[in-house]
Design an enzyme around this catalytic site. Structure first.
Site, PDB file in Angstrom:
ATOM      1  CD  GLU A   1      -0.802  -4.188  11.710  1.00 47.55           C
ATOM      2  OE1 GLU A   1      -1.316  -3.896  10.603  1.00 47.55           O
ATOM      3  OE2 GLU A   1       0.345  -4.654  11.822  1.00 47.55           O
TER       4      GLU A   1
ATOM      5  CE  LYS B   1      -3.695   2.387   2.450  1.00 52.26           C
ATOM      6  NZ  LYS B   1      -4.714   2.359   3.524  1.00 52.26           N
TER       7      LYS B   1
ATOM      8  N   GLY C   1      -4.675  -1.981   5.298  1.00 55.92           N
ATOM      9  CA  GLY C   1      -3.893  -3.120   4.817  1.00 55.92           C
ATOM     10  C   GLY C   1      -4.493  -4.450   5.217  1.00 55.92           C
ATOM     11  NE  ARG C   2      -5.590  -3.644  11.443  1.00 60.92           N
ATOM     12  CZ  ARG C   2      -4.903  -2.514  11.457  1.00 60.92           C
ATOM     13  NH1 ARG C   2      -3.767  -2.430  10.760  1.00 60.92           N
ATOM     14  NH2 ARG C   2      -5.331  -1.451  12.127  1.00 60.92           N
TER      15      ARG C   2
ATOM     16  CE  LYS D   1       6.035  -1.076   8.868  1.00 59.35           C
ATOM     17  NZ  LYS D   1       5.136  -0.444   7.877  1.00 59.35           N
TER      18      LYS D   1
ATOM     19  CG  HIS E   1      -2.211 -35.436  17.832  1.00 55.61           C
ATOM     20  ND1 HIS E   1      -2.422 -36.664  18.420  1.00 55.61           N
ATOM     21  CD2 HIS E   1      -3.249 -35.240  16.981  1.00 55.61           C
ATOM     22  CE1 HIS E   1      -3.518 -37.205  17.920  1.00 55.61           C
ATOM     23  NE2 HIS E   1      -4.039 -36.369  17.046  1.00 55.61           N
TER      24      HIS E   1
ATOM     25  CD  GLU F   1       9.746  -6.139   6.526  1.00 49.48           C
ATOM     26  OE1 GLU F   1       9.269  -5.102   5.973  1.00 49.48           O
ATOM     27  OE2 GLU F   1       9.703  -6.331   7.746  1.00 49.48           O
TER      28      GLU F   1
HETATM   29  O1  F6P Z   1       2.599  -4.210   9.913  1.00 45.86           O
HETATM   30  C1  F6P Z   1       2.569  -2.857   9.608  1.00 45.86           C
HETATM   31  C2  F6P Z   1       2.003  -2.675   8.227  1.00 45.86           C
HETATM   32  O2  F6P Z   1       1.896  -1.314   7.959  1.00 45.86           O
HETATM   33  C3  F6P Z   1       0.635  -3.352   8.055  1.00 45.86           C
HETATM   34  O3  F6P Z   1      -0.411  -2.601   8.589  1.00 45.86           O
HETATM   35  C4  F6P Z   1       0.592  -3.512   6.561  1.00 45.86           C
HETATM   36  O4  F6P Z   1      -0.385  -4.447   6.155  1.00 45.86           O
HETATM   37  C5  F6P Z   1       2.013  -4.006   6.290  1.00 45.86           C
HETATM   38  O5  F6P Z   1       2.832  -3.261   7.226  1.00 45.86           O
HETATM   39  C6  F6P Z   1       2.482  -3.813   4.864  1.00 45.86           C
HETATM   40  O6  F6P Z   1       2.358  -2.469   4.514  1.00 45.86           O
HETATM   41  P1  F6P Z   1       2.399  -2.092   2.921  1.00 45.86           P
HETATM   42  O7  F6P Z   1       1.201  -2.763   2.293  1.00 45.86           O
HETATM   43  O8  F6P Z   1       2.312  -0.605   2.895  1.00 45.86           O
HETATM   44  O9  F6P Z   1       3.681  -2.648   2.374  1.00 45.86           O
END
Ligand code: F6P
Length: 536
Positions: free
Chosen positions: A346, A204, A260-261, A502, A377, A210
């Site tokens: 979150e 987003k 995002g979630r 972060k 188990h 990452e």
């Molecule tokens: O975990 C923090 C966060 O901002 C989430 O809310 C989001 O889904 C994820 O990192 C990835 O963010 P982006 O879609 O901006 O890469």
């Protein structure tokens, strides 16, 4: 608004807890033979059985009054009208618009045109990729789609692609890379051909460390293949995607009013649409829409997401539950707990209300779980004889009859029943005597076989794990989270805490690389040990 713990319902619920304290779930079923009918609800094909929760219809009625006292109706109206309910970021939370068949507005603007336009592009792109019309820069058809994303840009589509594996096109391998650990990227592409691989960079913000690292790794892995044939991007930050080298015609927009979630239904669902096809993806949307319509219209006492939210708040704030176990009795739903971890923790892992007060009670539980029957188990022992109250959501796609499936469903029902019923020391002793133990042995061992029972659980039944059923289920949890956030008074749609984490990583990394900088004693000690390990 009256703070939650100062509403008149709060002490009344405390009195309910005292009144129920000495009563076992077994007693509640004896006292009310119609308990199952009274405490189970339906939406479409989904049945939710709350009768094994440690409350009565009277408790639930009080919880509904608490929801009314917290103006839940007003909150739902504001959310559905596109108001900036995400008040700390000044944004709406209109994920329901992504699967709606009616107009929604955000910031005074009808959002349907952009929703429809993005959906049309998802239809076109997924069809072209699945049919072979989309070609790599060497003219080969695409045989693998790899999504590069993390959190909400990974967990939803990854979970859904596994859940709906039987709807996937076997000719197209859809895979997911999230971790910055280069091992995940390497393991994922090891058997793939760059000429036949298409990457979707899902982010987003298009700033997530990452995802950008994996996008760079993908670009290197592709060699001199034309990015325009091997990269798509899903983002609210199209400019950054273009700066990375993804042409604008390969970028799909993600609205700022989609959290995002909560974004599975948006273009973030593109890898899923590539896997199962846009028609099955539309069935997923239809299932969510069906739950939305129920959620926004059913009276609270018959409203599945509202009741589920109230039951959860009762367990957390009155019975003291610290965690919630989600145990889907379906192998392909194995990633659901991980998806729900972000959605619940979150969203509601918060302590400050939107009125800048401490919430004053516990909020989101620690959510965990794994697919049944495997969990039996691994950790079910703690449910039976541990010292903690651990509410469980059993999720059971009934599926077609067959010996293994019947055994799977029977295990789910058996766990839920045994955890409720328990086994008294007398029953344990009788069992031992019947097994031929002496009286002395039976009396010695009985306390070790006894189970107190009274462990609360909900059971969610659905006919089968179809796209529609999954849409029902995910929307149910989305709305449950929003209702709990409303009652606790927190903002379920921001995540300032993880932003801090972060930032800390951004501070430490350059200092790690340069070997300079001030750290707390623990971090300094750890860094010194890392250097020593590297030099050894
Ligand atoms: O975990 C923090 C966060 O901002 C989430 O809310 C989001 O889904 C994820 O990192 C990835 O963010 P982006 O879609 O901006 O890469």
């Amino acid at each position: 608004m009256t703070p939650l713990t100062q509403t008149p319902q709060w002490p009344a619920l405390g009195a309910q807890r005292e009144a129920l304290a000495g009563r076992h779930l077994n007693d509640l079923f004896v006292a009310d033979p119609r308990r199952f009918e009274r405490l189970s609800l339906r939406c479409g094909d989904l049945l939710a059985d709350f009768s094994k929760q440690r409350l009565t219809a009277e408790t639930l009625a009080l919880l509904v009054k608490l929801a009314e006292a917290r103006d839940l109706s007003g909150f739902l109206r504001r959310m559905a009208s596109g108001e900036a309910v995400n008040a700390t970021e000044g944004r709406a939370a209109l994920h329901i618009a992504l699967r709606a068949q009616r107009a929604y507005r955000a910031a005074g603007r009808d959002v349907q045109p952009e929703v429809d336009a993005t959906h049309a592009r998802m239809r076109t792109l997924s069809a072209a990729i699945r049919s072979g019309d989309w070609r790599g820069s060497g003219g080969e058809r695409i045989e693998a789609v790899v999504n590069l994303g993390i959190g909400g840009s990974d967990l939803g589509p990854r979970m859904a692609a596994q859940a709906l594996g039987e709807y996937a096109d076997p000719a197209l391998s859809v895979r997911f890379v999230a971790n910055i650990d280069p091992a995940e990227f390497a393991d994922t592409v090891r058997d793939l051909d760059p000429a036949r691989t298409l990457f979707i960079v899902s982010s987003k913000t298009f700033t997530t460390q990452e995802t950008l690292a994996n996008a760079r790794a993908a670009r290197a892995w592709l060699g001199d293949a034309d990015p325009a044939r091997h990269f798509l991007a899903v983002s609210n930050n199209v400019a950054a995607a273009q700066a990375f080298g993804i042409p604008p015609e390969n970028c799909l927009a993600m609205a700022e009013w989609v959290g995002g979630r909560f974004s599975l239904w948006s273009a973030i669902g593109l890898p899923l649409a590539c896997s199962i096809g846009i028609n099955a993806f539309d069935e997923l949307l239809a299932g969510a829409r069906e739950m939305d319509e129920h959620f926004l219209s059913a009276p609270f006492a018959e409203n599945l997401p509202v009741v589920m939210a109230l039951v959860g708040l009762w367990n957390i704030d009155f019975l003291g539950a610290e965690s919630l176990a989600v145990i889907p009795y379906a192998h392909r739903l194995g990633l659901l707990p991980a998806y729900l971890q972000q959605l619940e923790m979150e969203s509601n892992g918060k302590r400050v209300t939107l009125e800048n007060r401490e919430v004053g009670c516990a909020t989101a539980p620690i959510l965990w779980g794994m697919a049944g029957s495997v969990g039996q188990h691994a950790f079910h022992q703690i449910f039976y004889q541990g010292t903690r109250l651990t509410p469980i959501d059993f999720i059971v796609p009934v599926g077609a009859a067959g010996p293994e499936q019947e055994a799977l469903v029977a295990n789910a029902l058996a766990q839920s029943a045994a955890l409720m019923k328990g086994k008294s020391p007398e029953e344990a002793k009788a069992q031992l005597l019947a097994a031929g133990k002496s009286m002395a042995e039976a009396e010695r061992l009985a306390p070790h076989l006894a189970c107190p029972g009274n462990q609360p659980s909900s059971t969610l039944l659905m006919p089968a794990l179809t796209p529609r059923a999954l849409g029902n289920l995910v929307a149910l949890y989305e709305h449950k989270v929003a209702v709990q956030g409303c009652l606790w008074g927190v903002n379920s749609f921001d995540q300032w805490g993880v932003e801090y984490g972060k930032q800390m990583a951004r501070d430490i990394l350059p200092k790690m690389l340069s070997g300079e900088g001030e750290f707390d004693a623990s971090t300094a000690g750890l860094l010194a040990a890392i250097r020593a390990m590297r030099n050894a």
